[in-house]
Design a protein around this motif. Structure first.
Motif, mmCIF file in Angstrom:
data_model
loop_
_atom_site.group_PDB
_atom_site.id
_atom_site.type_symbol
_atom_site.label_atom_id
_atom_site.label_comp_id
_atom_site.label_asym_id
_atom_site.label_seq_id
_atom_site.Cartn_x
_atom_site.Cartn_y
_atom_site.Cartn_z
ATOM 1 N N LYS A 61 0.813 -1.216 0.000
ATOM 2 C CA LYS A 61 0.000 0.000 0.000
ATOM 3 C C LYS A 61 0.845 1.265 0.000
ATOM 4 C CE LYS A 61 -4.020 -2.109 2.226
ATOM 5 N NZ LYS A 61 -4.947 -2.087 3.386
ATOM 6 N N ASP A 62 2.084 1.166 0.497
ATOM 7 C CA ASP A 62 2.967 2.335 0.504
ATOM 8 C C ASP A 62 3.889 2.346 -0.712
ATOM 9 O OD1 ASP A 62 4.433 0.184 1.310
ATOM 10 O OD2 ASP A 62 5.303 1.139 3.081
ATOM 11 N N GLY A 63 3.557 1.553 -1.724
ATOM 12 C CA GLY A 63 4.268 1.599 -2.991
ATOM 13 C C GLY A 63 5.563 0.822 -3.060
ATOM 14 N N TYR A 107 -5.074 -25.453 -3.929
ATOM 15 C CA TYR A 107 -5.172 -24.051 -3.516
ATOM 16 C C TYR A 107 -4.113 -23.174 -4.183
ATOM 17 C CZ TYR A 107 -8.274 -25.487 0.295
ATOM 18 O OH TYR A 107 -9.321 -25.994 1.027
ATOM 19 N N CYS A 108 -4.374 -21.891 -4.169
ATOM 20 C CA CYS A 108 -3.338 -20.897 -4.435
ATOM 21 C C CYS A 108 -2.838 -20.427 -3.077
ATOM 22 C CB CYS A 108 -3.897 -19.714 -5.225
ATOM 23 S SG CYS A 108 -2.722 -18.348 -5.427
ATOM 24 N N ALA A 109 -1.578 -20.680 -2.779
ATOM 25 C CA ALA A 109 -1.004 -20.320 -1.485
ATOM 26 C C ALA A 109 0.089 -19.283 -1.691
ATOM 27 C CB ALA A 109 -0.433 -21.548 -0.787
ATOM 28 N N ILE A 110 0.072 -18.244 -0.874
ATOM 29 C CA ILE A 110 1.068 -17.186 -1.017
ATOM 30 C C ILE A 110 1.632 -16.818 0.344
ATOM 31 C CG2 ILE A 110 -0.701 -15.363 -0.965
ATOM 32 C CD1 ILE A 110 1.148 -13.842 -3.008
ATOM 33 N N ALA A 111 2.964 -16.723 0.406
ATOM 34 C CA ALA A 111 3.672 -16.389 1.639
ATOM 35 C C ALA A 111 4.489 -15.120 1.410
ATOM 36 C CB ALA A 111 4.583 -17.530 2.065
ATOM 37 N N PRO A 112 4.009 -13.970 1.863
ATOM 38 C CA PRO A 112 4.762 -12.723 1.689
ATOM 39 C C PRO A 112 5.898 -12.606 2.689
ATOM 40 C CG PRO A 112 2.723 -12.285 2.869
ATOM 41 C CD PRO A 112 2.698 -13.744 2.489
ATOM 42 N N GLU A 113 6.976 -11.937 2.287
ATOM 43 C CA GLU A 113 8.139 -11.719 3.155
ATOM 44 C C GLU A 113 7.833 -10.517 4.051
ATOM 45 O OE1 GLU A 113 10.627 -12.668 5.043
ATOM 46 O OE2 GLU A 113 11.718 -13.466 3.325
ATOM 47 N N LEU A 114 7.226 -10.790 5.203
ATOM 48 C CA LEU A 114 6.636 -9.740 6.031
ATOM 49 C C LEU A 114 7.638 -8.918 6.838
ATOM 50 C CD1 LEU A 114 3.565 -11.820 7.202
ATOM 51 C CD2 LEU A 114 3.538 -9.910 5.592
ATOM 52 N N TYR A 115 8.911 -9.317 6.841
ATOM 53 C CA TYR A 115 9.930 -8.549 7.562
ATOM 54 C C TYR A 115 10.771 -7.682 6.619
ATOM 55 C CZ TYR A 115 9.311 -12.099 11.294
ATOM 56 O OH TYR A 115 8.826 -12.939 12.254
ATOM 57 N N PHE A 116 10.393 -7.582 5.349
ATOM 58 C CA PHE A 116 11.333 -7.027 4.367
ATOM 59 C C PHE A 116 11.746 -5.593 4.676
ATOM 60 C CE2 PHE A 116 7.539 -5.161 2.601
ATOM 61 C CZ PHE A 116 7.956 -4.078 1.838
ATOM 62 N N ARG A 117 10.930 -4.835 5.373
ATOM 63 C CA ARG A 117 11.325 -3.469 5.732
ATOM 64 C C ARG A 117 12.349 -3.453 6.867
ATOM 65 N NH1 ARG A 117 5.972 -3.506 4.780
ATOM 66 N NH2 ARG A 117 5.049 -1.986 3.325
ATOM 67 N N GLN A 118 12.276 -4.444 7.744
ATOM 68 C CA GLN A 118 13.143 -4.480 8.922
ATOM 69 C C GLN A 118 14.446 -5.242 8.690
ATOM 70 O OE1 GLN A 118 9.683 -4.831 9.192
ATOM 71 N NE2 GLN A 118 9.532 -2.769 10.029
ATOM 72 N N VAL A 143 1.934 -5.528 9.228
ATOM 73 C CA VAL A 143 1.679 -6.895 8.790
ATOM 74 C C VAL A 143 0.271 -7.023 8.206
ATOM 75 C CG1 VAL A 143 1.472 -9.294 9.550
ATOM 76 C CG2 VAL A 143 3.314 -7.863 10.434
ATOM 77 N N MET A 144 -0.714 -6.417 8.874
ATOM 78 C CA MET A 144 -2.082 -6.489 8.367
ATOM 79 C C MET A 144 -2.164 -5.882 6.965
ATOM 80 S SD MET A 144 -3.665 -8.035 10.879
ATOM 81 C CE MET A 144 -2.119 -8.836 11.337
ATOM 82 N N GLY A 145 -1.526 -4.749 6.763
ATOM 83 C CA GLY A 145 -1.548 -4.095 5.469
ATOM 84 C C GLY A 145 -0.848 -4.898 4.388
ATOM 85 N N ASP A 146 0.267 -5.536 4.746
ATOM 86 C CA ASP A 146 1.008 -6.327 3.764
ATOM 87 C C ASP A 146 0.266 -7.614 3.393
ATOM 88 O OD1 ASP A 146 2.966 -4.417 3.614
ATOM 89 O OD2 ASP A 146 4.405 -5.484 4.888
ATOM 90 N N LEU A 147 -0.478 -8.161 4.345
ATOM 91 C CA LEU A 147 -1.310 -9.320 4.020
ATOM 92 C C LEU A 147 -2.476 -8.900 3.127
ATOM 93 C CD1 LEU A 147 -1.283 -11.179 7.458
ATOM 94 C CD2 LEU A 147 -0.230 -11.959 5.335
ATOM 95 N N ASP A 148 -3.043 -7.730 3.386
ATOM 96 C CA ASP A 148 -4.074 -7.192 2.483
ATOM 97 C C ASP A 148 -3.523 -7.058 1.063
ATOM 98 O OD1 ASP A 148 -5.974 -6.957 4.486
ATOM 99 O OD2 ASP A 148 -5.593 -4.822 4.842
ATOM 100 N N ALA A 149 -2.290 -6.553 0.952
ATOM 101 C CA ALA A 149 -1.661 -6.378 -0.361
ATOM 102 C C ALA A 149 -1.451 -7.723 -1.050
ATOM 103 C CB ALA A 149 -0.327 -5.645 -0.213
#
Length: 295
Positions: A61-63, A107-118, A143-149
């Motif tokens: 969401k923050d580009g 299923y379509c399963a997706i695992a985002p790298e949720l620490y990438f900013r840190q 984390v909530m926003g990145d999962l939404d993305a």
């Protein structure tokens, strides 16, 4: 990686090749340094034949561009969507394999790298350093926003059906399952593997699962070990009480399963904590849970 650091890794028994792969390999292709050596005799490896699987780039969401590992059947469409939330080690080989397991189940399963900013925990050999320098700096709101993305990414691809949305996660990700279920009204069901349910409120982690039982949108199946020293059984009893007191359909339908004499991370087949029978039973329960709840 500087020379002094590489020497220290080799002194720990980690080869130069392993270190370079862990810090520079493709997402989901290697194991984190802090869990080396892996338990090859119990490790499950799911092939990608018949699948579309690999690293993708997710626009947040923050580009920003966030890496993620996505797996789904190579043919067809309308697959249910499963968000897979990492352990503290980020999206390493085990999490990618879990995505492929779900893909093999349709299923379509997706695992985002949720620490990438840190930062990237895969190349750090000390667990306390991962916890203090990366995990402790990750806000729940981020984390909530990145999962939404991640859900938006899957929807835009047009292959999967994000109206059939489920979420699962392990350890750190197990806690996130409860929180995201309460965050996103589209979630049909969640499966939380040994994620803590109580904790102190902080600016980055203002609420914990026990605080949001009434806000759950889909029922959550919690899978826990009775011998998990980090998640005492009495905290799970309190979570059950909170679910009962919530009085909502999702909370009433939620369930917590405790496997006796079973440690934390019992599904982590690459670690000594792996317990085959509870892991296999938990996986069967997870698939049945998602199917029964419209995912």
């Amino acid at each position: 990686m500087d020379g002094d650091r590489m020497i220290s890794l080799e002194e720990r028994g980690v080869s130069r090749r392993t270190a370079m792969l862990a810090t520079g390999g493709a997402l989901g292709s290697t194991f984190a340094l802090s869990v080396q050596p892996v338990q090859a005799q119990t490790m499950i490896t799911t092939p990608a034949d018949g699948l579309t699987a690999g690293e993708v780039k997710i626009k947040t969401k923050d580009g920003k561009d966030m890496a993620g590992y996505r797996a789904m059947p190579a043919t067809g469409q309308g697959f249910g969507t499963i968000l897979v939330v990492q352990e503290i080690w980020g999206v390493h080989a085990h999490i990618a394999d879990v995505c492929r397991r779900f893909a093999k189940a349709g299923y379509c399963a997706i695992a985002p790298e949720l620490y990438f900013r840190q930062g990237d925990p895969r190349g750090i050999p000390e667990i306390p350093k991962i916890l203090s320098e990366i995990v402790a700096k990750v806000p729940d709101e981020q984390v909530m926003g990145d999962l939404d993305a991640s859900v938006a990414f899957v929807k835009a691809e047009g292959k999967a059906d994000t109206a059939k949305l489920g979420i699962t996660g392990f350890c750190w990700g197990g806690r996130i399952v409860w929180l995201y279920d309460a965050h996103n009204p589209a979630v049909k069901a969640g499966v939380a593997w040994y994620g803590r349910v109580v904790g102190n409120a902080t600016p980055l982690t203002p609420k914990h699962p026990i605080d949001i039982a009434k806000q759950l949108n889909g029922p959550v199946l919690g899978l826990y070990g009775g011998a998990d020293t980090g998640i005492p059984v009495d905290t799970l009893d309190k979570m059950r009480e909170a679910l009962k007191a919530a009085g909502t359909p999702a909370a009433a339908k939620s369930e917590i399963v405790i496997y006796p004499d079973t440690p934390h991370a019992f599904n982590a087949d690459y670690r000594p904590s792996y317990r085959k029978q509870p892991a296999e039973d938990g996986w069967k329960r997870a698939l049945a849970w998602f199917k029964a709840n419209g995912v």
